[in-house]
Design a protein around this motif. Structure first.
Motif, PDB file in Angstrom:
ATOM      1  N   GLU A  97       0.824  -1.207   0.000  1.00 35.66           N
ATOM      2  CA  GLU A  97       0.000   0.000   0.000  1.00 35.66           C
ATOM      3  C   GLU A  97       0.858   1.256   0.000  1.00 35.66           C
ATOM      4  O   GLU A  97       0.625   2.194  -0.773  1.00 35.66           O
ATOM      5  CB  GLU A  97      -0.934  -0.015   1.208  1.00 35.66           C
ATOM      6  CG  GLU A  97      -1.838   1.201   1.315  1.00 35.66           C
ATOM      7  CD  GLU A  97      -2.876   1.277   0.215  1.00 35.66           C
ATOM      8  OE1 GLU A  97      -3.525   2.339   0.092  1.00 35.66           O
ATOM      9  OE2 GLU A  97      -3.069   0.285  -0.525  1.00 35.66           O
ATOM     10  N   THR A  98       1.853   1.309   0.861  1.00 35.25           N
ATOM     11  CA  THR A  98       2.656   2.530   0.977  1.00 35.25           C
ATOM     12  C   THR A  98       3.515   2.743  -0.261  1.00 35.25           C
ATOM     13  O   THR A  98       3.685   3.869  -0.724  1.00 35.25           O
ATOM     14  CB  THR A  98       3.488   2.505   2.278  1.00 35.25           C
ATOM     15  OG1 THR A  98       3.837   3.839   2.650  1.00 35.25           O
ATOM     16  CG2 THR A  98       4.729   1.656   2.186  1.00 35.25           C
ATOM     17  N   VAL A  99       4.019   1.653  -0.869  1.00 33.41           N
ATOM     18  CA  VAL A  99       4.815   1.776  -2.089  1.00 33.41           C
ATOM     19  C   VAL A  99       3.923   2.138  -3.269  1.00 33.41           C
ATOM     20  O   VAL A  99       4.238   3.032  -4.074  1.00 33.41           O
ATOM     21  CB  VAL A  99       5.586   0.472  -2.374  1.00 33.41           C
ATOM     22  CG1 VAL A  99       6.207   0.505  -3.773  1.00 33.41           C
ATOM     23  CG2 VAL A  99       6.671   0.260  -1.332  1.00 33.41           C
ATOM     24  N   LEU A 136       8.673  -3.696  14.640  1.00 34.82           N
ATOM     25  CA  LEU A 136       9.328  -3.994  13.367  1.00 34.82           C
ATOM     26  C   LEU A 136      10.370  -5.090  13.545  1.00 34.82           C
ATOM     27  O   LEU A 136      11.405  -4.887  14.177  1.00 34.82           O
ATOM     28  CB  LEU A 136      10.006  -2.731  12.811  1.00 34.82           C
ATOM     29  CG  LEU A 136       9.107  -1.514  12.591  1.00 34.82           C
ATOM     30  CD1 LEU A 136       9.938  -0.288  12.255  1.00 34.82           C
ATOM     31  CD2 LEU A 136       8.082  -1.794  11.498  1.00 34.82           C
ATOM     32  N   GLY A 137      10.079  -6.260  12.990  1.00 37.01           N
ATOM     33  CA  GLY A 137      11.053  -7.341  13.005  1.00 37.01           C
ATOM     34  C   GLY A 137      12.045  -7.215  11.858  1.00 37.01           C
ATOM     35  O   GLY A 137      12.024  -6.251  11.083  1.00 37.01           O
ATOM     36  N   VAL A 138      12.892  -8.225  11.711  1.00 40.66           N
ATOM     37  CA  VAL A 138      13.928  -8.197  10.672  1.00 40.66           C
ATOM     38  C   VAL A 138      13.304  -8.116   9.285  1.00 40.66           C
ATOM     39  O   VAL A 138      13.737  -7.336   8.431  1.00 40.66           O
ATOM     40  CB  VAL A 138      14.827  -9.451  10.789  1.00 40.66           C
ATOM     41  CG1 VAL A 138      15.806  -9.509   9.619  1.00 40.66           C
ATOM     42  CG2 VAL A 138      15.596  -9.433  12.104  1.00 40.66           C
ATOM     43  N   ASP A 139      12.281  -8.923   9.045  1.00 37.44           N
ATOM     44  CA  ASP A 139      11.648  -8.924   7.714  1.00 37.44           C
ATOM     45  C   ASP A 139      10.996  -7.578   7.404  1.00 37.44           C
ATOM     46  O   ASP A 139      11.027  -7.109   6.262  1.00 37.44           O
ATOM     47  CB  ASP A 139      10.612 -10.036   7.620  1.00 37.44           C
ATOM     48  CG  ASP A 139      11.240 -11.422   7.609  1.00 37.44           C
ATOM     49  OD1 ASP A 139      12.435 -11.520   7.290  1.00 37.44           O
ATOM     50  OD2 ASP A 139      10.538 -12.404   7.924  1.00 37.44           O
ATOM     51  N   ALA A 140      10.396  -6.956   8.424  1.00 35.42           N
ATOM     52  CA  ALA A 140       9.783  -5.650   8.203  1.00 35.42           C
ATOM     53  C   ALA A 140      10.832  -4.604   7.832  1.00 35.42           C
ATOM     54  O   ALA A 140      10.633  -3.803   6.914  1.00 35.42           O
ATOM     55  CB  ALA A 140       9.023  -5.209   9.454  1.00 35.42           C
ATOM     56  N   LEU A 141      11.959  -4.597   8.543  1.00 35.00           N
ATOM     57  CA  LEU A 141      13.017  -3.631   8.232  1.00 35.00           C
ATOM     58  C   LEU A 141      13.585  -3.868   6.832  1.00 35.00           C
ATOM     59  O   LEU A 141      13.855  -2.909   6.094  1.00 35.00           O
ATOM     60  CB  LEU A 141      14.132  -3.711   9.276  1.00 35.00           C
ATOM     61  CG  LEU A 141      13.770  -3.218  10.684  1.00 35.00           C
ATOM     62  CD1 LEU A 141      14.949  -3.405  11.624  1.00 35.00           C
ATOM     63  CD2 LEU A 141      13.352  -1.750  10.657  1.00 35.00           C
ATOM     64  N   GLU A 178      13.718  -2.094   1.023  1.00 36.61           N
ATOM     65  CA  GLU A 178      13.378  -2.288  -0.389  1.00 36.61           C
ATOM     66  C   GLU A 178      12.349  -1.255  -0.852  1.00 36.61           C
ATOM     67  O   GLU A 178      12.419  -0.756  -1.984  1.00 36.61           O
ATOM     68  CB  GLU A 178      12.835  -3.702  -0.588  1.00 36.61           C
ATOM     69  CG  GLU A 178      13.881  -4.784  -0.346  1.00 36.61           C
ATOM     70  CD  GLU A 178      13.281  -6.182  -0.325  1.00 36.61           C
ATOM     71  OE1 GLU A 178      12.067  -6.313  -0.618  1.00 36.61           O
ATOM     72  OE2 GLU A 178      14.021  -7.135  -0.004  1.00 36.61           O
ATOM     73  N   ALA A 179      11.410  -0.927   0.022  1.00 38.10           N
ATOM     74  CA  ALA A 179      10.394   0.071  -0.331  1.00 38.10           C
ATOM     75  C   ALA A 179      11.016   1.443  -0.558  1.00 38.10           C
ATOM     76  O   ALA A 179      10.621   2.182  -1.466  1.00 38.10           O
ATOM     77  CB  ALA A 179       9.338   0.144   0.767  1.00 38.10           C
ATOM     78  N   LEU A 180      11.990   1.799   0.252  1.00 42.96           N
ATOM     79  CA  LEU A 180      12.662   3.088   0.080  1.00 42.96           C
ATOM     80  C   LEU A 180      13.400   3.147  -1.249  1.00 42.96           C
ATOM     81  O   LEU A 180      13.408   4.185  -1.924  1.00 42.96           O
ATOM     82  CB  LEU A 180      13.626   3.325   1.239  1.00 42.96           C
ATOM     83  CG  LEU A 180      12.964   3.578   2.608  1.00 42.96           C
ATOM     84  CD1 LEU A 180      14.011   3.587   3.713  1.00 42.96           C
ATOM     85  CD2 LEU A 180      12.192   4.884   2.603  1.00 42.96           C
ATOM     86  N   LYS A 181      13.996   2.055  -1.640  1.00 40.98           N
ATOM     87  CA  LYS A 181      14.682   2.019  -2.939  1.00 40.98           C
ATOM     88  C   LYS A 181      13.687   2.132  -4.086  1.00 40.98           C
ATOM     89  O   LYS A 181      13.931   2.806  -5.089  1.00 40.98           O
ATOM     90  CB  LYS A 181      15.485   0.720  -3.062  1.00 40.98           C
ATOM     91  CG  LYS A 181      16.683   0.632  -2.134  1.00 40.98           C
ATOM     92  CD  LYS A 181      17.394  -0.708  -2.279  1.00 40.98           C
ATOM     93  CE  LYS A 181      18.555  -0.833  -1.308  1.00 40.98           C
ATOM     94  NZ  LYS A 181      19.195  -2.171  -1.383  1.00 40.98           N
ATOM     95  N   ALA A 182      12.534   1.480  -3.930  1.00 39.91           N
ATOM     96  CA  ALA A 182      11.532   1.476  -5.001  1.00 39.91           C
ATOM     97  C   ALA A 182      10.884   2.841  -5.180  1.00 39.91           C
ATOM     98  O   ALA A 182      10.505   3.212  -6.301  1.00 39.91           O
ATOM     99  CB  ALA A 182      10.467   0.419  -4.713  1.00 39.91           C
ATOM    100  N   GLU A 230      21.651   0.468  11.089  1.00 38.27           N
ATOM    101  CA  GLU A 230      22.337  -0.713  10.555  1.00 38.27           C
ATOM    102  C   GLU A 230      21.937  -0.993   9.115  1.00 38.27           C
ATOM    103  O   GLU A 230      22.751  -1.410   8.296  1.00 38.27           O
ATOM    104  CB  GLU A 230      22.025  -1.920  11.433  1.00 38.27           C
ATOM    105  CG  GLU A 230      22.777  -3.171  11.029  1.00 38.27           C
ATOM    106  CD  GLU A 230      22.481  -4.338  11.952  1.00 38.27           C
ATOM    107  OE1 GLU A 230      22.952  -5.461  11.657  1.00 38.27           O
ATOM    108  OE2 GLU A 230      21.770  -4.138  12.967  1.00 38.27           O
ATOM    109  N   LEU A 231      20.660  -0.719   8.789  1.00 35.33           N
ATOM    110  CA  LEU A 231      20.177  -0.954   7.429  1.00 35.33           C
ATOM    111  C   LEU A 231      20.166   0.313   6.577  1.00 35.33           C
ATOM    112  O   LEU A 231      19.676   0.300   5.457  1.00 35.33           O
ATOM    113  CB  LEU A 231      18.784  -1.559   7.471  1.00 35.33           C
ATOM    114  CG  LEU A 231      18.698  -3.025   7.903  1.00 35.33           C
ATOM    115  CD1 LEU A 231      17.258  -3.491   7.911  1.00 35.33           C
ATOM    116  CD2 LEU A 231      19.517  -3.909   6.972  1.00 35.33           C
ATOM    117  N   GLY A 232      20.689   1.406   7.115  1.00 34.23           N
ATOM    118  CA  GLY A 232      20.756   2.645   6.338  1.00 34.23           C
ATOM    119  C   GLY A 232      19.402   3.228   6.007  1.00 34.23           C
ATOM    120  O   GLY A 232      19.214   3.804   4.921  1.00 34.23           O
ATOM    121  N   LEU A 233      18.444   3.122   6.942  1.00 35.15           N
ATOM    122  CA  LEU A 233      17.085   3.560   6.656  1.00 35.15           C
ATOM    123  C   LEU A 233      16.843   5.040   6.936  1.00 35.15           C
ATOM    124  O   LEU A 233      15.773   5.554   6.604  1.00 35.15           O
ATOM    125  CB  LEU A 233      16.097   2.726   7.476  1.00 35.15           C
ATOM    126  CG  LEU A 233      16.097   1.224   7.205  1.00 35.15           C
ATOM    127  CD1 LEU A 233      15.034   0.527   8.037  1.00 35.15           C
ATOM    128  CD2 LEU A 233      15.875   0.936   5.731  1.00 35.15           C
TER     129      LEU A 233
END
Length: 427
Positions: free
Chosen positions: A168-170, A192-197, A202-206, A239-242
């Motif tokens: 939805e957000t993407v 927010l778990g690992v999969d959510a982060l 990926e959403a930020l890149k998209a 850690e994930l550069g978010l």
């Protein structure tokens, strides 16, 4: 054909200016500014007779859906965790798409009447995810308010709902246009778990956008994040550069200085929400330490940014850390300008024509040097007489021009009653 605003005192926030000049608006932009502009033959001329022309205000962290929660029964507020688990989250679970759209319209109308022309909204409705941001946008569109919308992705309702939230957000961010933009949203760090982060990365890149999320609103955020996921919200986001200059982080009330310094160094916007913090009794956020990219948001309380600015300034004085309230308001415009790629806020040629006409008759001289005092101790939403968004009058003589307030409020009451009833059935 354009519109010429003549005889008003035009206000700019940083650097502070109060100047008696005319503005000419054509299409969605301010195209001329001068002491005595000559209208073209087919221009509409609006005589302001000394009224203030003020930039439209921005709520940099908003919760439109909260308007239907006001006064709902059986809200437990013994602790912050109780407020979430027994109040906010069951309420969000009871929202359907019709209620979401009604909330968008009712919340947008409230914003318009308060002089808030842009809301940066973080939404959540786990039982009605798909299409929720479009329905919010429809509600705002009815009123004419500008919106930057995101869905709060989290793991609190399971993996399927998390993936729906990411989609939805993407999806909205990729198709938003006109008065709307999208960005990637997230719930509190402890949800927010690992999969959510990873999904957020990926959403930020998209979307090439930034992250919008609440951070350290209460000490619970860090405690549960560490217990459940092995690290603080800040360390896990870094850690994930978010975090980046495109991000906006709300609340930021409970970080050690070392972590706050790391967050500031990313260039993220820091959104201070003093009235919401007071309402939840989560303590005072150290707003003076937020750096050069600090701004204001209403969160789930009323969209009155004049009231928010006043609360922010007075609380900062009480804490012995007085802030520059004009900079905080002006930074909202800078942030929105970044989202839309055009100037929003400056009352200058080339900027979008989002502005207010204020019927404010000051009891003392009003100048750039003392503008902040008038904002804090004099001006208020009661002075908002007319509102223009994107060069179009959306309110005139204190009357919204595209919706009937009585109808909107009746629809909101009906939607709220239905949501509250579903909450009761779920208990």
């Amino acid at each position: 054909m354009g519109t010429v605003l003549k005889g008003g005192y035009v206000v700019e926030l940083e650097p502070a200016v109060v100047e008696r000049v005319d503005l000419r608006i054509e299409g969605e932009r301010i195209v001329a500014r001068g002491p005595d502009l000559v209208p073209a033959p087919d221009d509409e001329v609006v005589a302001l007779s000394g009224k203030l022309v003020f930039p439209g205000l921005v709520s940099a962290h908003h919760r439109l859906h909260a308007i239907l929660a006001r006064g709902m029964p059986n809200v437990v507020r013994e602790t912050y965790q109780d407020t979430l688990e027994k109040g906010l989250w069951p309420y969000e679970d009871a929202l359907d798409l019709d209620a979401v759209q009604v909330a968008g319209c009712a919340g947008g109308l409230e914003a318009l009447q308060c002089g808030t022309t842009t809301v940066c909204n973080l939404h959540s409705s786990p039982k009605a995810v798909s299409g929720s941001l479009v329905r919010l946008a429809r509600g705002l569109h009815e009123v004419g308010v500008r919106g930057v919308l995101s869905y709060a992705v989290s793991d609190r309702s399971g993996a399927v709902v998390r993936e729906e939230g990411l989609e939805e957000t993407v999806g909205f961010a990729q198709k938003a246009q006109g008065r709307f933009r999208g960005q990637v949203g997230a719930g509190p760090g402890f949800t927010l778990g690992v999969d959510a982060l990873q999904g957020l990365a990926e959403a930020l890149k998209a979307t090439h956008s930034g992250l919008h999320l609440p951070l350290a609103e209460d000490p619970l955020d860090e405690r549960l994040s560490t217990e459940r996921h092995g690290g603080s919200p800040v360390s896990r986001l870094l850690e994930l550069g978010l975090l980046s200059p495109k991000c906006q982080l709300a609340h930021v009330g409970h970080l050690a200085w070392a972590e706050l310094a790391l967050v500031i160094a990313t260039g993220a916007w820091m959104v201070h929400t003093p009235r919401a913090n007071q309402g939840l009794e989560v303590g005072y956020a150290p707003a003076l330490k937020f750096g050069a990219r600090a701004t204001l948001g209403a969160d789930g309380v009323s969209a009155d940014l004049f009231a928010e600015a006043q609360a922010a300034y007075l609380r900062s004085r009480e804490a012995g850390q007085p802030i520059d309230v004009l900079r905080y308001l002006a930074n909202g415009h800078r942030m929105v300008s970044q989202h839309f790629g055009v100037p929003v806020g400056p009352m200058r040629e080339g900027a979008l024509a989002d502005l207010l006409v204020l019927d404010y008759l000051p009891a003392t001289p009003l100048t750039g040097e003392n503008l902040a005092w008038h904002v804090v101790f004099g001006l208020g939403s009661r002075h908002v007489e007319a509102v223009m968004v994107d060069g179009v009058w959306r309110m005139w003589a204190r009357r919204p021009l595209s919706v009937n307030p009585s109808v909107v409020s009746e629809q909101a009451r009906e939607a709220a009653s239905a949501v509250w009833a579903r909450m009761g059935e779920a208990r």
